[in-house]
Design a protein around this motif. Structure first.
Motif, PDB file in Angstrom:
ATOM      1  N   ARG A 153      45.028  40.209  45.266  1.00  0.00           N
ATOM      2  CA  ARG A 153      44.677  38.791  45.204  1.00  0.00           C
ATOM      3  C   ARG A 153      45.490  37.968  46.193  1.00  0.00           C
ATOM      4  O   ARG A 153      45.368  36.741  46.214  1.00  0.00           O
ATOM      5  CB  ARG A 153      44.878  38.265  43.782  1.00  0.00           C
ATOM      6  CG  ARG A 153      43.996  38.958  42.760  1.00  0.00           C
ATOM      7  CD  ARG A 153      43.832  38.131  41.501  1.00  0.00           C
ATOM      8  NE  ARG A 153      45.056  37.927  40.782  1.00  0.00           N
ATOM      9  CZ  ARG A 153      45.481  38.700  39.778  1.00  0.00           C
ATOM     10  NH1 ARG A 153      44.754  39.754  39.410  1.00  0.00           N
ATOM     11  NH2 ARG A 153      46.600  38.438  39.145  1.00  0.00           N
ATOM     12  N   GLN A 190      45.360  46.202  39.043  1.00  0.00           N
ATOM     13  CA  GLN A 190      44.093  45.834  39.656  1.00  0.00           C
ATOM     14  C   GLN A 190      43.006  46.846  39.293  1.00  0.00           C
ATOM     15  O   GLN A 190      43.277  48.046  39.220  1.00  0.00           O
ATOM     16  CB  GLN A 190      44.227  45.788  41.185  1.00  0.00           C
ATOM     17  CG  GLN A 190      45.224  44.748  41.685  1.00  0.00           C
ATOM     18  CD  GLN A 190      44.786  43.339  41.357  1.00  0.00           C
ATOM     19  OE1 GLN A 190      45.002  42.844  40.256  1.00  0.00           O
ATOM     20  NE2 GLN A 190      44.160  42.675  42.297  1.00  0.00           N
ATOM     21  N   LEU A 231      41.381  40.331  48.834  1.00  0.00           N
ATOM     22  CA  LEU A 231      40.069  40.772  48.359  1.00  0.00           C
ATOM     23  C   LEU A 231      39.446  41.901  49.179  1.00  0.00           C
ATOM     24  O   LEU A 231      38.359  42.376  48.837  1.00  0.00           O
ATOM     25  CB  LEU A 231      39.074  39.604  48.233  1.00  0.00           C
ATOM     26  CG  LEU A 231      39.508  38.440  47.342  1.00  0.00           C
ATOM     27  CD1 LEU A 231      38.367  37.427  47.209  1.00  0.00           C
ATOM     28  CD2 LEU A 231      39.953  38.911  45.973  1.00  0.00           C
ATOM     29  N   SER A 259      44.986  29.854  40.775  1.00  0.00           N
ATOM     30  CA  SER A 259      44.469  30.853  41.701  1.00  0.00           C
ATOM     31  C   SER A 259      42.959  30.963  41.559  1.00  0.00           C
ATOM     32  O   SER A 259      42.403  30.702  40.485  1.00  0.00           O
ATOM     33  CB  SER A 259      45.111  32.215  41.422  1.00  0.00           C
ATOM     34  OG  SER A 259      44.517  32.823  40.289  1.00  0.00           O
ATOM     35  N   TYR A 261      41.375  33.579  41.200  1.00  0.00           N
ATOM     36  CA  TYR A 261      41.086  34.588  40.185  1.00  0.00           C
ATOM     37  C   TYR A 261      40.976  33.951  38.796  1.00  0.00           C
ATOM     38  O   TYR A 261      40.151  34.362  37.976  1.00  0.00           O
ATOM     39  CB  TYR A 261      42.169  35.656  40.196  1.00  0.00           C
ATOM     40  CG  TYR A 261      41.883  36.835  39.285  1.00  0.00           C
ATOM     41  CD1 TYR A 261      40.835  37.708  39.562  1.00  0.00           C
ATOM     42  CD2 TYR A 261      42.658  37.065  38.151  1.00  0.00           C
ATOM     43  CE1 TYR A 261      40.560  38.791  38.730  1.00  0.00           C
ATOM     44  CE2 TYR A 261      42.391  38.148  37.322  1.00  0.00           C
ATOM     45  CZ  TYR A 261      41.340  38.998  37.616  1.00  0.00           C
ATOM     46  OH  TYR A 261      41.072  40.059  36.802  1.00  0.00           O
ATOM     47  N   THR A 262      41.793  32.941  38.538  1.00  0.00           N
ATOM     48  CA  THR A 262      41.699  32.230  37.267  1.00  0.00           C
ATOM     49  C   THR A 262      40.325  31.602  37.117  1.00  0.00           C
ATOM     50  O   THR A 262      39.699  31.662  36.047  1.00  0.00           O
ATOM     51  CB  THR A 262      42.786  31.146  37.187  1.00  0.00           C
ATOM     52  OG1 THR A 262      44.066  31.739  37.407  1.00  0.00           O
ATOM     53  CG2 THR A 262      42.780  30.455  35.837  1.00  0.00           C
ATOM     54  N   LEU A 264      37.605  32.618  38.562  1.00  0.00           N
ATOM     55  CA  LEU A 264      36.631  33.695  38.394  1.00  0.00           C
ATOM     56  C   LEU A 264      36.554  34.143  36.937  1.00  0.00           C
ATOM     57  O   LEU A 264      35.464  34.309  36.373  1.00  0.00           O
ATOM     58  CB  LEU A 264      37.002  34.870  39.298  1.00  0.00           C
ATOM     59  CG  LEU A 264      36.155  36.138  39.134  1.00  0.00           C
ATOM     60  CD1 LEU A 264      34.709  35.887  39.539  1.00  0.00           C
ATOM     61  CD2 LEU A 264      36.745  37.287  39.951  1.00  0.00           C
TER      62      LEU A 264
END
Length: 330
Positions: A153, A190, A231, A259, A261-262, A264
């Motif tokens: 990430r 991951q 990514l 982030s 990712y949060t 997502l």
């Protein structure tokens, strides 16, 4: 084709090159570091690293010789084909060196060791001007191994210090062809590609051929460095009996504490099960406000009327506070 640039590129020019979000090879970028010079022999490298050893322990992967260093899931989906042990640096180095000399010994792999915790003073003794100021290295030490195809990430500069590393890279949009495993039951944090480590032409993964057609493969020798944008999927094979990689993680474009990712994860919980027409409608809103394929969503208004969408730390904080209030049910 993988882009290659000169290792002596000025840091500002390297920062500009990274904006393309494409992998970059820098041959010899870490060749002059004291740790790379010490790695001329296993004994010399171990002595050099132990000079900085703080005595802290870390978790190591330990694999039976039969797996050939290919750390992966086991026969059952809730298990792995290796054990985890807690080791100090000196003990880990000793076992790695012994396994390097005898193929019947279990392989050992210690990954993601923060230098500031395990080797205080190491980062200062081995500065790398290409990385942003304040970004500190992590060490990955072990025998010959294959680390399953995964993504990070954060932006990543990986420097081979000892041994060789073969990287197989896939672009972020190959995710659907890689057959990704669980996101909450992982080997090291991951999720990984199940297809990339499967037998060739495994019938469970018919779309993997499309990912393979787009793969980039590059081998790094001692002193070489590879920049991987966040990514990008990568499988990493350490091919020598004794290997050391040093890497740096950072986010070039971070604008606050949150982030992507949060976002997502939250989107998965709120959108994934809605009817396809509604998901398509939300996709249009995401494209407009978040991905901005047509530019700023309020470009038709003067900047002073952009309100909360004006680009500033204060406005990002206001949006974050609003989101937190919504999540609390306010």
């Amino acid at each position: 084709m993988l882009r290659e640039i000169a290792a002596d590129i000025p840091p500002a020019d390297f920062a500009e090159a990274r904006r393309a979000c494409q992998p970059i090879m820098l041959r010899g970028a870490a060749a002059a570091l004291p740790v790379t010079r010490a790695a001329a022999s296993i004994e010399g490298l171990c002595r050099y690293l132990c000079h900085f050893d703080s005595g802290r322990t870390a978790q190591a992967f330990v694999g039976d010789p039969a797996i050939g260093g290919r750390y992966a899931y086991g026969e059952q989906p809730d298990g792995f084909n290796f054990a985890r042990e807690t080791l100090g640096l000196a003990a880990a180095l000793d076992r790695i060196a012994r396994a390097a000399a005898a193929s019947d010994q279990p392989s050992v792999y210690c990954g993601s060791l923060p230098a500031e915790d395990h080797l205080p003073g190491f980062a200062e003794a081995n500065p790398l001007p290409l990385v942003p100021q304040g970004v500190l290295p992590r060490l990955w030490i072990g025998n010959a191994s294959t680390i399953a195809c995964h993504y990070d990430r954060f932006d990543n500069l990986a420097c081979v210090i000892a041994g060789e590393r073969r990287f197989t890279l896939y672009p972020p949009d190959a995710i659907g062809d890689l057959y990704i495993g669980p996101i909450d039951h992982t080997m090291a944090g991951q999720p990984v590609s199940l297809a990339a480590t499967a037998a060739p032409q495994d019938p469970r993964y018919p779309r993997f051929a499309a990912a393979q057609a787009r793969a980039l493969t590059v081998t790094l020798h001692p002193g070489d460095a590879l920049y991987l944008p966040k990514l990008w999927w990568h499988q990493v094979e350490a091919t020598a009996p004794f290997n050391l990689l040093m890497n740096y993680w950072w986010d070039d474009f971070a604008s606050g504490p949150d982030s992507p990712y949060t976002a997502l994860l939250l989107a998965m919980t709120t959108l994934a099960e809605r009817p396809p027409p509604e998901r398509a409608a939300w996709r249009a809103f995401f494209d407009h406000y978040a991905f901005r394929r047509d530019g700023h969503p309020l470009a038709h208004l003067p900047p002073e009327r952009h309100g909360i969408l004006a680009d500033s730390r204060e406005n990002r904080g206001r949006i974050r506070a609003f989101v937190m209030q919504l999540l609390r049910g306010g």
